[in-house]
Scaffold this motif. Structure first.
Motif, PDB file in Angstrom:
ATOM      1  N   CYS A 132      85.851 -18.585  -5.037  1.00 40.27           N
ATOM      2  CA  CYS A 132      84.795 -17.254  -5.205  1.00 40.27           C
ATOM      3  C   CYS A 132      83.498 -17.305  -4.604  1.00 40.27           C
ATOM      4  O   CYS A 132      82.657 -16.450  -4.725  1.00 40.27           O
ATOM      5  CB  CYS A 132      84.798 -17.755  -6.786  1.00 40.27           C
ATOM      6  N   HIS A 133      84.048 -17.791  -3.195  1.00 40.72           N
ATOM      7  CA  HIS A 133      82.746 -18.196  -2.031  1.00 40.72           C
ATOM      8  C   HIS A 133      81.072 -18.436  -2.587  1.00 40.72           C
ATOM      9  O   HIS A 133      80.525 -18.176  -2.695  1.00 40.72           O
ATOM     10  CB  HIS A 133      82.477 -16.473  -1.652  1.00 40.72           C
ATOM     11  N   GLY A 134      81.202 -19.446  -4.397  1.00 36.40           N
ATOM     12  CA  GLY A 134      80.235 -19.854  -4.053  1.00 36.40           C
ATOM     13  C   GLY A 134      80.629 -21.744  -3.330  1.00 36.40           C
ATOM     14  O   GLY A 134      80.208 -21.509  -2.818  1.00 36.40           O
ATOM     15  N   HIS A 135      78.977 -22.490  -4.440  1.00 34.35           N
ATOM     16  CA  HIS A 135      79.015 -23.426  -4.098  1.00 34.35           C
ATOM     17  C   HIS A 135      79.129 -24.343  -5.648  1.00 34.35           C
ATOM     18  O   HIS A 135      78.567 -24.222  -6.797  1.00 34.35           O
ATOM     19  CB  HIS A 135      77.217 -23.561  -3.688  1.00 34.35           C
ATOM     20  N   ILE A 136      78.735 -25.943  -5.140  1.00 34.71           N
ATOM     21  CA  ILE A 136      79.171 -26.796  -6.298  1.00 34.71           C
ATOM     22  C   ILE A 136      78.796 -28.241  -5.522  1.00 34.71           C
ATOM     23  O   ILE A 136      78.459 -28.407  -4.440  1.00 34.71           O
ATOM     24  CB  ILE A 136      80.714 -26.991  -6.200  1.00 34.71           C
TER      25      ILE A 136
END
Length: 170
Positions: A132-136
């Motif tokens: 999703c091209h997010g961050h974790i």
């Protein structure tokens, strides 16, 4: 295993899905020493995203928190921030020593050999977030607990805060 993850985006009300997830987990928790807390800030939160994948992240975070928390609380929450959705699960569980933190999102990594599970939950979360091209990420303190979070960029159609009271005077 192929490294390819299909995303099936749709518009849905995350506030309702989030509440439903909480209700399902609440029924299954048998430990009276753990308070299961839900912070759902919106009456409605319409998103365009992959509902199943987002709920899978939240489910994996909750499952881990419940597995490693024997007393205190597990709190699930979220917020719409920075053109996306931030999912969070905080607990008062066992936390992690700094020496194990760099392995948290690796496949088949189990930080406690006595805990049930395959060690895939957090690596699946990372794979979804990456797709999703997010961050974790997470914060943890050994013996005090952890906070796991994921931010997923998505289209937010509208939100209705819980404290939003319509003004009927004209």
């Amino acid at each position: 295993e192929s490294g390819v993850m299909d995303l099936h985006c749709e518009e849905f009300d995350f506030a309702k899905a989030f509440q439903h997830l909480y209700d399902n987990f609440k029924e299954r928790i048998k430990n009276p020493a753990v308070d299961f807390i839900c912070e759902n800030p919106y009456k409605s939160c319409m998103l365009y995203a992959d509902s199943n994948r987002i709920l899978q992240i939240q489910t994996n975070f909750i499952t881990n928190a419940l597995k490693y928390t024997h007393k205190g609380f597990v709190k699930m929450s979220y917020q719409c921030v920075d053109d996306g959705l931030k999912l969070m699960v905080e607990d008062t569980g066992i936390g992690m020593p700094p020496s194990k933190c760099n392995r948290v999102f690796q496949r088949f990594e189990k930080l406690d050999s006595f805990a049930q599970g395959s060690g895939l939950g957090l690596s699946i979360c990372k794979a979804i977030v990456d797709a999703c091209h997010g961050h974790i990420g997470f914060e943890t303190e050994e013996g005090k607990g952890s906070l796991f979070w994921a931010w997923i960029p998505c289209k937010i159609s509208f939100v209705v805060p819980k404290d939003d009271i319509p003004n009927n005077s004209q």
